[in-house]
Structure formats: structure tokens, C-alpha cells
Write a protein that holds these residues in place. Structure first.
Motif, PDB file in Angstrom:
ATOM      1  N   CYS A  72      17.119  -4.082 -74.037  1.00  0.00           N
ATOM      2  CA  CYS A  72      16.226  -2.923 -74.101  1.00  0.00           C
ATOM      3  C   CYS A  72      16.895  -1.697 -73.475  1.00  0.00           C
ATOM      4  O   CYS A  72      17.671  -1.820 -72.521  1.00  0.00           O
ATOM      5  N   THR A  73      16.583  -0.548 -74.001  1.00  0.00           N
ATOM      6  CA  THR A  73      17.039   0.717 -73.434  1.00  0.00           C
ATOM      7  C   THR A  73      15.814   1.600 -73.184  1.00  0.00           C
ATOM      8  O   THR A  73      14.805   1.497 -73.890  1.00  0.00           O
ATOM      9  N   VAL A  74      15.907   2.463 -72.198  1.00  0.00           N
ATOM     10  CA  VAL A  74      14.789   3.355 -71.873  1.00  0.00           C
ATOM     11  C   VAL A  74      14.542   4.296 -73.050  1.00  0.00           C
ATOM     12  O   VAL A  74      15.479   4.864 -73.615  1.00  0.00           O
ATOM     13  N   SER A  75      13.302   4.423 -73.453  1.00  0.00           N
ATOM     14  CA  SER A  75      12.959   5.309 -74.559  1.00  0.00           C
ATOM     15  C   SER A  75      13.288   6.757 -74.208  1.00  0.00           C
ATOM     16  O   SER A  75      13.313   7.154 -73.040  1.00  0.00           O
ATOM     17  N   TYR A  76      13.519   7.538 -75.240  1.00  0.00           N
ATOM     18  CA  TYR A  76      13.937   8.932 -75.059  1.00  0.00           C
ATOM     19  C   TYR A  76      12.948   9.695 -74.174  1.00  0.00           C
ATOM     20  O   TYR A  76      11.743   9.635 -74.372  1.00  0.00           O
ATOM     21  N   GLY A  77      13.485  10.387 -73.194  1.00  0.00           N
ATOM     22  CA  GLY A  77      12.663  11.200 -72.306  1.00  0.00           C
ATOM     23  C   GLY A  77      12.128  10.468 -71.099  1.00  0.00           C
ATOM     24  O   GLY A  77      11.534  11.081 -70.213  1.00  0.00           O
ATOM     25  N   GLY A  78      12.330   9.150 -71.025  1.00  0.00           N
ATOM     26  CA  GLY A  78      11.830   8.384 -69.896  1.00  0.00           C
ATOM     27  C   GLY A  78      12.894   8.149 -68.850  1.00  0.00           C
ATOM     28  O   GLY A  78      14.081   8.427 -69.060  1.00  0.00           O
ATOM     29  N   SER A  79      12.485   7.623 -67.720  1.00  0.00           N
ATOM     30  CA  SER A  79      13.428   7.313 -66.644  1.00  0.00           C
ATOM     31  C   SER A  79      13.477   5.823 -66.340  1.00  0.00           C
ATOM     32  O   SER A  79      14.260   5.387 -65.509  1.00  0.00           O
ATOM     33  N   GLY A  80      12.613   5.033 -66.991  1.00  0.00           N
ATOM     34  CA  GLY A  80      12.592   3.610 -66.745  1.00  0.00           C
ATOM     35  C   GLY A  80      11.929   3.269 -65.423  1.00  0.00           C
ATOM     36  O   GLY A  80      11.578   4.138 -64.617  1.00  0.00           O
ATOM     37  N   LEU A  81      11.747   1.974 -65.188  1.00  0.00           N
ATOM     38  CA  LEU A  81      11.097   1.544 -63.952  1.00  0.00           C
ATOM     39  C   LEU A  81      11.941   1.854 -62.722  1.00  0.00           C
ATOM     40  O   LEU A  81      11.402   2.015 -61.621  1.00  0.00           O
TER      41      LEU A  81
END
Length: 235
Positions: free
Chosen positions: A124-133
């Protein structure tokens, strides 16, 4: 003699062309090609179910869920002056689980980072514009602890795009959850699908009514609502 064709003769010539074009549009769009209960749709739905469950098993590390839910619907694409979708119909499913996160507030930071790493390890990769957990651990949790209500369940969700190899792609959302009064919408996997026009609901299996009370009475500081979404049929 004039070379212009008489109006009636022109209409007679064009009528078969117009009828053929209209029939073609009906068959290629909202007509016979859209069969949400046909053999192809059932096979695609089963593949989507399997991909969602495999990913949830992997990223939650086999943790027994407090509750599970499934939501499945078909959405009609919009074709008008304001919006033009690249599909006539799309069917999406969402599998959701509430799983234990952190035992105490001292464990919240490490729990967020550990789950983030498991997601990356699952493709999985962080969706565009997000910073992830990891970004939630860096920014939102320190800020949350300074507030009057320091509940970790009040932190934002994060979305990931996941490559499942041979199976369909899966979008995954992780919502920190502690069963607080302001978190009543977090147990809604249908919210992740956000349809414009839901023409048909295939399945609606909400979380058990006991889920919220089970989380609130668990003694744990944090749970996660983990939702896997698959677009399994597009026509």
C-alpha cells in the motif's frame, strides 16, 4: 433544377441512422450491458470480496475483530453539463473491521507507526495528498494530547491505495476510533463509497449494534476502523 433535397426526403434518409445510433447508445450504456446480478458481476464481486478480506487479514495482523460490516452498491455515472464520468455504472464494495489498536495512551504513537509499516509492507502507498498514519503520529497525536479532550479516537483517518498482485486494486481507509460521542459516523462503511446516485444496493450488513459498547467498555485507549474498498464492476 435545385440540388437541395426536400425536407421530407431528408428526414426519411436520416431516420434509420438516428434509430441505429439511439439503439447503440442504449445497449452500450444503461441497457443490456449493465447486469449487477449476472454471472460476470457475481464473479467480479467474489474476487473483490476475496481481495478485501486478504488485505484486511494482512494489515490487521490477524487481530480478532470486535465487529465486521459489508456494504455493496452500484452507482450510476453522471453525464450532463456539469459532470461527465468515464463510466455508465460502477459497482463498489466495502469490507470493514473494528480491531484493537493501543492498550494505553502511551502506546498510541507506536501503534500508529506499526500499522503504517504493515500497510507499506502489504503493497500500500499513501493516497495523494495524505500523510499516512505516520503523519498522524507526528502531527495530530501530539496536538491532540494538549486538548481538553485528548482522545486518540478524535484524530483524522488516512487512506492508502493497495496493489494486491493478481487481484483487483484496493483502497483502504484507517479511522482511529475510541467510541466517543463525536465518532458516531465512524462505523459507516457506506460513507467511504460516497455515491452520487446509488441505483441499487447489493448488500448492506452493518456493524452489530453492540460494537460501540464493546469498544467503549474494552478498557483500550484506541481501536481502528479499517475499511477496504474495491470497484469490482465498471461498464
Amino acid at each position: 433544377m435545385s440540388s437541395r433535397m426536400a425536407p421530407r426526403a431528408l428526414l426519411a434518409l436520416l431516420a434509420p441512422i438516428v434509430l441505429a445510433a439511439t439503439a447503440s447508445l442504449l445497449l452500450s450504456g444503461c441497457g443490456a450491458s449493465f447486469r449487477p446480478d449476472g454471472d460476470a458481476a457475481r464473479a467480479a464481486r467474489a474476487a473483490g470480496d476475496a481481495a478485501a478480506e486478504r488485505l484486511l487479514d494482512e494489515v490487521t495482523d490477524g487481530a480478532p475483530p470486535v465487529g465486521t460490516a459489508v456494504f455493496d452498491l452500484c452507482t450510476e455515472g453522471q453525464h450532463n453539463w456539469k459532470r461527465h464520468d468515464d463510466y455508465d455504472h460502477e459497482c463498489d464494495l466495502a469490507h470493514s473491521r473494528v480491531v484493537p489498536g493501543a492498550a494505553t495512551t502511551a502506546d498510541v504513537d507506536s501503534s500508529l507507526r506499526s500499522l503504517h509499516l504493515r500497510l507499506l509492507g502489504a503493497g500500500c502507498t499513501v493516497s495523494y495528498g495524505g500523510s499516512g498514519l505516520a503523519g498522524v503520529a507526528d502531527v495530530y497525536w501530539p496536538s491532540r494530547q494538549k486538548m481538553r479532550n485528548p482522545s486518540p479516537g478524535m484524530m483524522p483517518s488516512e487512506r492508502y491505495s493497495c496493489d494486491t498482485g493478481d487481484g483487483p486494486a484496493v483502497e483502504l481507509e484507517v479511522e482511529p476510533y475510541a467510541a466517543g460521542r463525536d465518532e458516531r459516523y465512524d462505523l459507516r462503511p457506506d460513507v467511504m463509497l460516497t455515491p452520487y446516485i446509488a441505483t441499487r444496493t447489493q448488500r448492506s450488513e452493518p456493524f452489530p449494534a453492540s460494537t460501540e459498547a464493546a469498544v467503549a467498555g474494552s478498557g483500550l485507549a484506541l481501536h481502528y476502523v479499517v475499511t477496504a474498498k474495491v470497484a469490482y464492476l465498471v461498464v
